[in-house]
Design a protein around this motif. Sequence first.
Motif, PDB file in Angstrom:
ATOM      1  N   ARG A  11       0.839  -1.199   0.000  1.00  0.00           N
ATOM      2  CA  ARG A  11       0.000   0.000   0.000  1.00  0.00           C
ATOM      3  C   ARG A  11       0.874   1.249   0.000  1.00  0.00           C
ATOM      4  O   ARG A  11       1.933   1.279   0.616  1.00  0.00           O
ATOM      5  CB  ARG A  11      -0.920   0.019   1.224  1.00  0.00           C
ATOM      6  CG  ARG A  11      -1.958  -1.100   1.225  1.00  0.00           C
ATOM      7  CD  ARG A  11      -2.811  -1.080   2.491  1.00  0.00           C
ATOM      8  NE  ARG A  11      -3.841  -2.112   2.433  1.00  0.00           N
ATOM      9  CZ  ARG A  11      -5.046  -1.931   1.916  1.00  0.00           C
ATOM     10  NH1 ARG A  11      -5.376  -0.743   1.418  1.00  0.00           N
ATOM     11  NH2 ARG A  11      -5.926  -2.903   1.884  1.00  0.00           N
ATOM     12  N   GLY A  12       0.395   2.278  -0.709  1.00  0.00           N
ATOM     13  CA  GLY A  12       1.108   3.537  -0.711  1.00  0.00           C
ATOM     14  C   GLY A  12       1.369   4.058  -2.111  1.00  0.00           C
ATOM     15  O   GLY A  12       0.839   3.536  -3.102  1.00  0.00           O
ATOM     16  N   CYS A 250      -1.929   0.403  -4.619  1.00  0.00           N
ATOM     17  CA  CYS A 250      -0.761   1.252  -4.811  1.00  0.00           C
ATOM     18  C   CYS A 250      -1.007   2.280  -5.911  1.00  0.00           C
ATOM     19  O   CYS A 250      -1.779   2.035  -6.848  1.00  0.00           O
ATOM     20  CB  CYS A 250       0.469   0.426  -5.203  1.00  0.00           C
ATOM     21  SG  CYS A 250       0.918  -0.860  -4.024  1.00  0.00           S
ATOM     22  N   GLU A 423       9.010   0.152   1.421  1.00  0.00           N
ATOM     23  CA  GLU A 423       8.113   1.250   1.775  1.00  0.00           C
ATOM     24  C   GLU A 423       6.650   0.844   1.606  1.00  0.00           C
ATOM     25  O   GLU A 423       5.804   1.119   2.458  1.00  0.00           O
ATOM     26  CB  GLU A 423       8.429   2.465   0.901  1.00  0.00           C
ATOM     27  CG  GLU A 423       7.592   3.691   1.186  1.00  0.00           C
ATOM     28  CD  GLU A 423       7.924   4.851   0.240  1.00  0.00           C
ATOM     29  OE1 GLU A 423       7.053   5.705   0.032  1.00  0.00           O
ATOM     30  OE2 GLU A 423       9.044   4.853  -0.303  1.00  0.00           O
ATOM     31  N   LEU A 424       6.355   0.158   0.506  1.00  0.00           N
ATOM     32  CA  LEU A 424       4.984  -0.302   0.253  1.00  0.00           C
ATOM     33  C   LEU A 424       4.580  -1.395   1.242  1.00  0.00           C
ATOM     34  O   LEU A 424       3.411  -1.467   1.648  1.00  0.00           O
ATOM     35  CB  LEU A 424       4.842  -0.799  -1.180  1.00  0.00           C
ATOM     36  CG  LEU A 424       5.017   0.250  -2.280  1.00  0.00           C
ATOM     37  CD1 LEU A 424       4.997  -0.396  -3.653  1.00  0.00           C
ATOM     38  CD2 LEU A 424       3.910   1.317  -2.187  1.00  0.00           C
ATOM     39  N   ASN A 427       3.625   0.026   4.693  1.00  0.00           N
ATOM     40  CA  ASN A 427       2.339   0.729   4.765  1.00  0.00           C
ATOM     41  C   ASN A 427       1.144  -0.213   4.887  1.00  0.00           C
ATOM     42  O   ASN A 427       0.018   0.232   4.851  1.00  0.00           O
ATOM     43  CB  ASN A 427       2.148   1.596   3.512  1.00  0.00           C
ATOM     44  CG  ASN A 427       3.099   2.771   3.494  1.00  0.00           C
ATOM     45  OD1 ASN A 427       3.471   3.286   4.527  1.00  0.00           O
ATOM     46  ND2 ASN A 427       3.510   3.188   2.297  1.00  0.00           N
ATOM     47  N   ASP A 428       1.404  -1.520   4.991  1.00  0.00           N
ATOM     48  CA  ASP A 428       0.277  -2.468   5.014  1.00  0.00           C
ATOM     49  C   ASP A 428      -0.478  -2.401   6.346  1.00  0.00           C
ATOM     50  O   ASP A 428      -0.053  -1.751   7.278  1.00  0.00           O
ATOM     51  CB  ASP A 428       0.738  -3.890   4.712  1.00  0.00           C
ATOM     52  CG  ASP A 428       1.684  -4.456   5.752  1.00  0.00           C
ATOM     53  OD1 ASP A 428       1.777  -3.906   6.854  1.00  0.00           O
ATOM     54  OD2 ASP A 428       2.343  -5.473   5.446  1.00  0.00           O
TER      55      ASP A 428
END
Length: 428
Positions: A11-12, A250, A423-424, A427-428
Amino acid sequence: MEIGKTNHGLRGTVKIPGDKSISHRAVLFASLAKGVSQIDGFLEGEDCLSTIACMRQLGVEIDQNNDQVTVYGNGLDALQEPARVLDIGNSGTTIRLLMGVLAGRPFSSVLQGDDSIARRPMARVTGPLKMMNARIDGRQLGDLTPLHIRGGELRGIRYHSPVASAQVKSAILLAGLQAEGVTTVVEPHKSRDHTERMLKSFGISVRSDEHSASVQGGQMLHPVQIHVPGDISSAAFMLTAASIVKGSDCVLENVGLNPTRNGVIEVLEKMGADMTFLNERMAGDEPVADIRVRFAPLKAITIEGGLIPRLIDEIPAIAVLATQAEGTTIIKDAEELKVKETNRIDTVVNQLKELGAEVVATEDGMMIHGPVRLRGGEADSFGDHRIGMAMALCGLISDQPVSVNGTEAIAVSYPNFFEQLEELKMND
């Protein structure tokens, strides 16, 4: 580098690094122009830095500050004979496009790269350049590096290329700018057209259609400002990751959507991917958008014919996608995969098998059955950046983590790949 599952998906928002093909051309074409050109969004990957290094050796002043590059061009005639061998590293684009430039220069130069480049075929470029009156020597009659080019007076030709290759086309057109008369390249399918688009930005008259591109010799390049969009070949790996990891949502910013490069988008849409295109715009002569991509069930398709040149570099990512798609995905007409940094047919198939995929190599591609649960384990990039990234994606969905050896190769095209992936995941 070990890559494992996320808890709730990716996510992100991430900004995709600059397009490798466009970054190469921006620096090279600006070096041939007479005046100062500004480039922003330049890819700070090892391949593109090789192009900067080679142009500096040819006497061009270039300032680089992260992804901002200023090129102080003095025109083609100001290029100087290099004092030592031009080392192109692992960059096939650098060596092939430089051959086109050097073929018309009145001096001698030697081009050489790493062990991977030493195995890659160059006759597809040296052959037509010799037809234009260039003098080129090398191993196996000029098919393998190191290559010695002694520039001279060139004559325009009409060349029917047996393969759809932007590198071949670009080299011939760059030589054609220095040749007497008109130079035309005819291809079986239209290859990526960054060269034609960018030459027009630099003030060059280029005639092109679905199968050919032509230039008149004697034209001069003029300095411009270039905005490099994000590389769709790099974006393909993040698009794949978000499409196969449950719970993912994303946004990929600044993705180039050149119609000669967007085959992976067409494949994803046919497979049922959940994508939304936001903020569609133009970055110079190149279409660009932000892409929102979310997890979705995928279905198998057949990928073949004229679609292949538009996604040849993305096939390692597509192969990972196919392991999670319902049915058997067939990739064919992709013989060009055999002459990349590795034989990508054999390397992709063998690596995916080791991780638990059901995949079979064919003479011109592969067949991948899905969906399957990958078991994880150990993989290797074999010095190929796209293989390294593809194997890393497998770790996101495997029962056990995937440990990828040789991940330093990924710096060629996506220096911050793992940082963005983490980074992604965070963000979970």
